[in-house]
Design a protein around this motif. Structure first.
Motif, PDB file in Angstrom:
ATOM      1  N   ILE A 157     -75.153 -16.420 -61.466  1.00 33.80           N
ATOM      2  CA  ILE A 157     -75.995 -15.464 -62.203  1.00 33.80           C
ATOM      3  C   ILE A 157     -75.247 -14.143 -62.420  1.00 33.80           C
ATOM      4  CG2 ILE A 157     -78.188 -14.169 -62.213  1.00 33.80           C
ATOM      5  CD1 ILE A 157     -78.599 -17.169 -62.438  1.00 33.80           C
ATOM      6  N   TRP A 158     -74.545 -13.671 -61.372  1.00 29.41           N
ATOM      7  CA  TRP A 158     -73.765 -12.425 -61.549  1.00 29.41           C
ATOM      8  C   TRP A 158     -72.774 -12.605 -62.693  1.00 29.41           C
ATOM      9  CZ3 TRP A 158     -75.931  -8.408 -59.677  1.00 29.41           C
ATOM     10  CH2 TRP A 158     -76.501  -8.370 -58.396  1.00 29.41           C
ATOM     11  N   ASN A 159     -72.101 -13.765 -62.732  1.00 28.94           N
ATOM     12  CA  ASN A 159     -71.129 -14.012 -63.809  1.00 28.94           C
ATOM     13  C   ASN A 159     -71.813 -14.009 -65.177  1.00 28.94           C
ATOM     14  OD1 ASN A 159     -69.316 -14.299 -61.752  1.00 28.94           O
ATOM     15  ND2 ASN A 159     -69.211 -16.539 -61.853  1.00 28.94           N
ATOM     16  N   ARG A 160     -72.968 -14.645 -65.216  1.00 28.40           N
ATOM     17  CA  ARG A 160     -73.696 -14.720 -66.485  1.00 28.40           C
ATOM     18  C   ARG A 160     -74.103 -13.310 -66.954  1.00 28.40           C
ATOM     19  NH1 ARG A 160     -74.022 -16.704 -71.157  1.00 28.40           N
ATOM     20  NH2 ARG A 160     -76.023 -17.490 -71.905  1.00 28.40           N
ATOM     21  N   LEU A 161     -74.487 -12.480 -65.995  1.00 25.48           N
ATOM     22  CA  LEU A 161     -74.896 -11.119 -66.355  1.00 25.48           C
ATOM     23  C   LEU A 161     -73.736 -10.350 -66.990  1.00 25.48           C
ATOM     24  CD1 LEU A 161     -77.241  -9.979 -63.435  1.00 25.48           C
ATOM     25  CD2 LEU A 161     -77.835 -10.312 -65.843  1.00 25.48           C
ATOM     26  N   HIS A 162     -72.526 -10.595 -66.506  1.00 29.45           N
ATOM     27  CA  HIS A 162     -71.364  -9.923 -67.102  1.00 29.45           C
ATOM     28  C   HIS A 162     -71.184 -10.338 -68.548  1.00 29.45           C
ATOM     29  CE1 HIS A 162     -70.163  -7.710 -63.676  1.00 29.45           C
ATOM     30  NE2 HIS A 162     -70.095  -8.799 -62.912  1.00 29.45           N
ATOM     31  N   GLN A 163     -71.409 -11.628 -68.829  1.00 27.45           N
ATOM     32  CA  GLN A 163     -71.291 -12.083 -70.230  1.00 27.45           C
ATOM     33  C   GLN A 163     -72.369 -11.427 -71.088  1.00 27.45           C
ATOM     34  OE1 GLN A 163     -71.869 -16.277 -69.825  1.00 27.45           O
ATOM     35  NE2 GLN A 163     -69.858 -16.656 -68.959  1.00 27.45           N
ATOM     36  N   LEU A 164     -73.581 -11.339 -70.520  1.00 32.08           N
ATOM     37  CA  LEU A 164     -74.698 -10.813 -71.311  1.00 32.08           C
ATOM     38  C   LEU A 164     -74.539  -9.310 -71.568  1.00 32.08           C
ATOM     39  CD1 LEU A 164     -77.713 -12.727 -69.729  1.00 32.08           C
ATOM     40  CD2 LEU A 164     -76.450 -13.271 -71.821  1.00 32.08           C
ATOM     41  N   LYS A 165     -73.814  -8.664 -70.657  1.00 30.32           N
ATOM     42  CA  LYS A 165     -73.588  -7.220 -70.796  1.00 30.32           C
ATOM     43  C   LYS A 165     -72.939  -6.924 -72.155  1.00 30.32           C
ATOM     44  CE  LYS A 165     -72.222  -4.649 -67.092  1.00 30.32           C
ATOM     45  NZ  LYS A 165     -71.288  -4.346 -66.040  1.00 30.32           N
ATOM     46  N   SER A 166     -71.938  -7.732 -72.513  1.00 33.03           N
ATOM     47  CA  SER A 166     -71.235  -7.445 -73.765  1.00 33.03           C
ATOM     48  C   SER A 166     -72.160  -7.740 -74.947  1.00 33.03           C
ATOM     49  CB  SER A 166     -69.927  -8.227 -73.847  1.00 33.03           C
ATOM     50  OG  SER A 166     -70.194  -9.558 -74.141  1.00 33.03           O
ATOM     51  N   LEU A 167     -72.999  -8.752 -74.803  1.00 31.31           N
ATOM     52  CA  LEU A 167     -73.958  -9.059 -75.873  1.00 31.31           C
ATOM     53  C   LEU A 167     -74.866  -7.849 -76.102  1.00 31.31           C
ATOM     54  CD1 LEU A 167     -74.405 -11.782 -77.359  1.00 31.31           C
ATOM     55  CD2 LEU A 167     -76.363 -12.143 -75.876  1.00 31.31           C
TER      56      LEU A 167
END
Ligand code: SAM
Ligand code: SF4
Length: 588
Positions: A157-167
């Motif tokens: 989930i932490w990794n996914r949040l990093h991806q979503l940050k750029s979105l």
């Protein structure tokens, strides 16, 4: 003013009356404190909507009181539809509570409970005027339904949040700002850590707070972070009909209880999902009836501890009969009494539609009284498949895990189940490398896998969580040893499962067709009664339900398949005919 403008520690959640929970509800505002980074504040484009923002700000300044928060937690059990929203909290308008056609993208991690929770959350948001999208780029709101069971699940989930940050940061100014929410176990467990570490997270909702999603999202609309991680003693979402997301699905999960009182020493579930509580029988039966009317052919009754089901909602059933535990099993809690038990529920559910298969997961080995076993044996539509999580084959480790049974009691139960339900398919969960596990303990787990010969297995390396084991035991098995032991368990499990599954070769199995096989476009796949995947060629066959017509199998059909080969995970065969559940049984 402190950035945590309101942190309420409420001894009682007033949501449903005097029965209540200890937990907390938090609303965080960024403007109130100058040290809060600007990323948490409304972006310039948001300030175009400054009228709304200022209005919100001034209302917030004159502010919600303690009572207001308690009132806002007291959402009536029937979530109002958008046109029915009558009584928003004083700091929001009716309009702000509505979804206004914002598009929600939901992503699910973890167990089947989370799949079901996703449907519940969506049902609530849909009623509030949100739309659903399966396209991430199109979303106005992204909600992750999260899992905390092992460290790896949280890292995902932490990794996914990093991806979503750029979105989020690349979001066009012409669009409404993207809102991101963390739902479920991780929201419950990490609360402030998520809000502090990931400023781009707008809302947090624990597993018992999904009714509050419209309010949380309304607060987030104004650039605030908002959270509700209240745990409840009685929330079962009994009145929230989950939305079946795939209209072509043949099977559905029906949540029958939430939380867990077992407190196994390694497990985070009682902390993230709260105390055990069961949904009233009547609402479960209503949901299963609706699913049957929709043509679904299989329901799985769902909960962390399904067979300790106890519906106490009908006072006349609160007799003094105490729980009938399996022989040699004990609980970590005081004996519970009365209520409608799992055998009653299973009986009622299985009577609804004789063509509907009934499964349940996850049970605990302690709650298998003879009436449950008898019912599974007698009813054609209750699958002869039992998940019996062992966790370890060593009595010493089982004690440290606080499982409430010894290896001997577990093996005796397996024998009793096999005698009561001939041909039963067994599955289990195991943990490798628990605190203090010696090589000898590990070998006992290996020998249990050999002795029982499970058909299906779920094996994990121990992952330290902040539980009783964290406080009282030492996570002293090096990671490489855990992984080596896990590998050994997997190898042995596979060898034994292959032997167990090979015994199906030459037999005819009743298979519920799910759809095309993922590996081959010319094959179909389905499941037998024991929940094993069965692959067979998509060819014409006789329709025994319609005077021998030639047909192709469709999802939701029952077909007879002659098994020709087996591996540790799959059976293969050729289809004989289309049939019905009650007119045919598997045979060898
Ligand atoms: N209630 C079920 C029971 O008692 O068997 C299990 C539910 S739990 C969500 C699913 C499985 O995760 C457990 O059976 C256990 O094997 C595994 N598990 C739980 N905590 C774990 C941990 N800290 N590390 C590794 N595996 C864990
Ligand atoms: Fe966790 Fe034990 Fe409850 Fe299963 S029974 S959810 S392993 S505490």
């Amino acid at each position: 003013m402190h950035p945590l403008q309101c942190v309420l520690r409420a001894q009682r959640c007033l949501r449903r009356g005097p029965l209540a929970s200890v937990s907390w509800l938090l609303l965080r505002t960024c403007r109130a404190h100058s040290s809060v980074p600007s990323s948490a504040c409304p972006s310039p484009e948001r300030q175009q909507e400054d009228g709304v923002w200022k209005d919100f700000s001034s209302r917030l300044a004159t502010g919600p009181t303690f009572q207001d928060f308690l009132r806002s937690a007291s959402v009536p059990p029937e979530q109002p539809s958008s046109s029915e929203v009558e009584d928003p909290p004083p700091y929001l308008t009716v309009d702000e509570l509505l979804g206004r056609q914002r598009r929600v993208y939901l992503e699910t991690y973890g167990c089947q409970m989370n799949v079901n929770d996703t449907e519940i959350a969506w049902s609530i948001l849909q009623k509030s005027g949100y739309l659903r999208t399966s396209n991430l780029q199109e979303a106005d709101v992204i909600l992750l339904v999260t899992c905390s069971i092992r460290g790896k699940a949280e890292q995902t989930i932490w990794n996914r949040l990093h991806q979503l940050k750029s979105l989020k940061s690349k979001r066009l100014r012409s669009r409404v700002p993207l809102r991101i929410g963390i739902l479920g176990c991780m929201a419950e467990r990490l609360k402030e850590e998520i809000l502090n570490r990931e400023k781009m997270v707008d809302i947090l909702a624990g597993p018992d707070a999904y009714r509050d999603l419209p309010r949380l999202l309304a607060v987030a609309e104004s650039g605030q972070q908002a959270a509700n991680v209240l745990l409840s003693l009685d929330e079962t979402y009994a009145d929230v009909m989950p939305v079946q997301t795939s209209p072509s699905a043949t099977s559905a999960f029906v949540s029958i209880m939430r939380g867990c009182d077992n407190m196994c020493s390694y497990c985070i579930v009682p902390f993230t999902r709260g105390r055990e509580r069961s949904r009233p029988v009547a609402s479960i039966l209503e949901e299963v009836r609706k699913l049957s009317e929709q043509g679904l052919k299989e329901v799985t009754l769902l909960g962390q501890n399904v067979n300790s089901f106890r519906d106490n909602s009908e006072v006349q059933f609160n007799n003094a009969v105490s729980t009938n535990l399996s022989r040699g099993f004990s609980t970590n809690y005081k004996a519970k009494q009365g209520g409608l038990r799992f055998a009653h529920l299973l009986d009622q559910v299985s009577r609804i539609d004789p063509e509907m298969r009934i499964r349940f997961t996850s049970p605990h080995p302690k709650d298998f009284p003879d009436e449950v076993l008898q019912l599974i044996h007698e009813r054609d539509n209750i699958c002869k498949q039992i998940h019996l999580p062992a966790q370890s084959g060593s009595s010493r480790v089982l004690e440290a895990m606080r499982r409430g049974y010894s290896r001997e009691a577990y093996v005796e139960l397996i024998q009793h189940i096999r005698e009561s339900i001939p041909g039963v398919s067994l599955s289990s969960d195991f943990i490798a490398g628990f605190c203090g596990e010696t090589e000898e303990d590990h070998l006992q787990t290996v020998s249990l896998l050999r002795e029982v010969r499970y058909n299906i297995g779920f094996l994990f390396a121990y992952s330290m969580r902040q539980t009783r084991a964290y406080h009282r035991l030492k996570d002293d098995i090096p990671e490489e040893v855990k992984l080596r032991r896990l590998e050994e368990l997997i190898t042995v499990f596979r060898e034994e499962a292959t032997k167990a599954n090979k015994s199906f070769v030459g037999c005819t199995q009743l298979v519920l067709v799910e759809g095309p096989s993922k590996r081959s476009a010319t094959d179909l796949c389905g499941r037998n009664d024991g929940n094993l995947k069965v692959i067979f060629a998509d060819v014409e066959m006789e329709d025994a339900t319609d005077s021998g017509l030639r047909v192709r199998a469709q999802p939701g059909d029952y077909v007879l398949v002659k098994i020709t080969s087996a591996s540790s995970q799959t059976l293969k065969g050729h289809v004989l005919c289309k049939t019905t559940l009650k007119d045919s049984t598997a045979y060898c």
